[in-house]
Design an enzyme around this catalytic site. Structure first.
Site, PDB file in Angstrom:
ATOM      1  N   PRO A  10      -6.664   4.544 -14.419  1.00  0.00           N
ATOM      2  CA  PRO A  10      -8.094   4.861 -14.535  1.00  0.00           C
ATOM      3  C   PRO A  10      -8.920   3.660 -14.995  1.00  0.00           C
ATOM      4  O   PRO A  10     -10.117   3.574 -14.703  1.00  0.00           O
ATOM      5  CB  PRO A  10      -8.146   5.958 -15.612  1.00  0.00           C
ATOM      6  CG  PRO A  10      -6.741   6.343 -15.885  1.00  0.00           C
ATOM      7  CD  PRO A  10      -5.830   5.286 -15.372  1.00  0.00           C
ATOM      8  N   ASP A  65      -3.635  -4.868  -5.434  1.00  0.00           N
ATOM      9  CA  ASP A  65      -2.325  -5.212  -5.968  1.00  0.00           C
ATOM     10  C   ASP A  65      -2.465  -6.593  -6.592  1.00  0.00           C
ATOM     11  O   ASP A  65      -3.156  -7.454  -6.046  1.00  0.00           O
ATOM     12  CB  ASP A  65      -1.285  -5.233  -4.847  1.00  0.00           C
ATOM     13  CG  ASP A  65       0.131  -5.129  -5.415  1.00  0.00           C
ATOM     14  OD1 ASP A  65       0.289  -4.625  -6.542  1.00  0.00           O
ATOM     15  OD2 ASP A  65       1.072  -5.559  -4.730  1.00  0.00           O
TER      16      ASP A  65
END
Ligand code: IMP
Length: 186
Positions: A10, A65
């Protein structure tokens, strides 16, 4: 326009919200597991992940990523950074670097954005070096052993300062530039 941020973290959603809301983009958190292919290339991980998400029928989203690439370790831990952090940790990286003179390293962050049927993939980099010992309590992951200015680690500087120079900050700035250039945001 609304974009889903596909992640289990989050904190990333909050970060994207802070940096992209100025462009009129609304961010929504979506937890949707996808395979991370075994390759040493961040962009390939992101592109394959995007293919899989689109095949599931999801559009208008962001995935990313990131990792730490150490020169003397031939790019390790790289795409395996999360695993290396969980297993050998910062102490393990320092151990691998014992007696190594070339301490150059870089953080890289690759962001993939599917928007309006189009794909944007950008990579932000932050060059620096691996310190001789851990220092600082801010941040996360490899922050206590990475310095961009040769004086303070990422765990010793405020988050705003880190965002100004970090791989993730640079990647978000590249994404915003592309979105503007393509006329997808104001
Ligand atoms: P991911 O992009 O969340 O998969 O991040 C992979 C791993 O890279 C994390 O678990 C951290 O160990 C490392 N990493 C990525 N970005 C940073 C950073 O800004 N500071 C420290 N470690 C990071």
């Amino acid at each position: 326009m609304k974009l889903k941020v596909i992640t289990s973290n989050p904190g990333k959603v909050a970060e994207y919200r802070r940096s992209l809301s100025d462009l009129g983009l609304e961010m929504e958190h979506l937890r949707l597991p996808y395979d991370e292919v075994q390759t040493s290339d961040l962009e390939e991980v992101v592109n394959k992940g995007m293919d899989e998400i689109i095949a599931k029928g999801v559009r208008d989203f962001i995935v990313d990523d990131s990792g730490l690439f150490v020169d003397a370790l031939k790019g390790f831990p790289g795409v395996w950074s999360a695993y290396a952090q969980k297993t050998i940790g910062n102490g393990g990286i320092l151990k691998l670097m014992e007696g190594v003179e070339d301490r150059g390293a870089e953080f890289r962050c690759c962001i993939g954005c599917d928007i309006d049927g189009r794909r944007i993939v950008v990579t932000g980099v932050c060059r620096g070096s691996i310190t001789l010992s851990e220092a600082g309590s801010e941040g996360f992951g490899f922050d206590p052993i990475f310095t961009h200015d040769g004086r303070r680690t990422f765990a010793e500087i405020p988050i705003e300062e880190k965002n100004d120079v970090s791989h993730r900050g640079n990647a978000v700035r590249l994404l915003a530039e592309q979105l503007k250039k393509m006329g997808l945001v104001g």
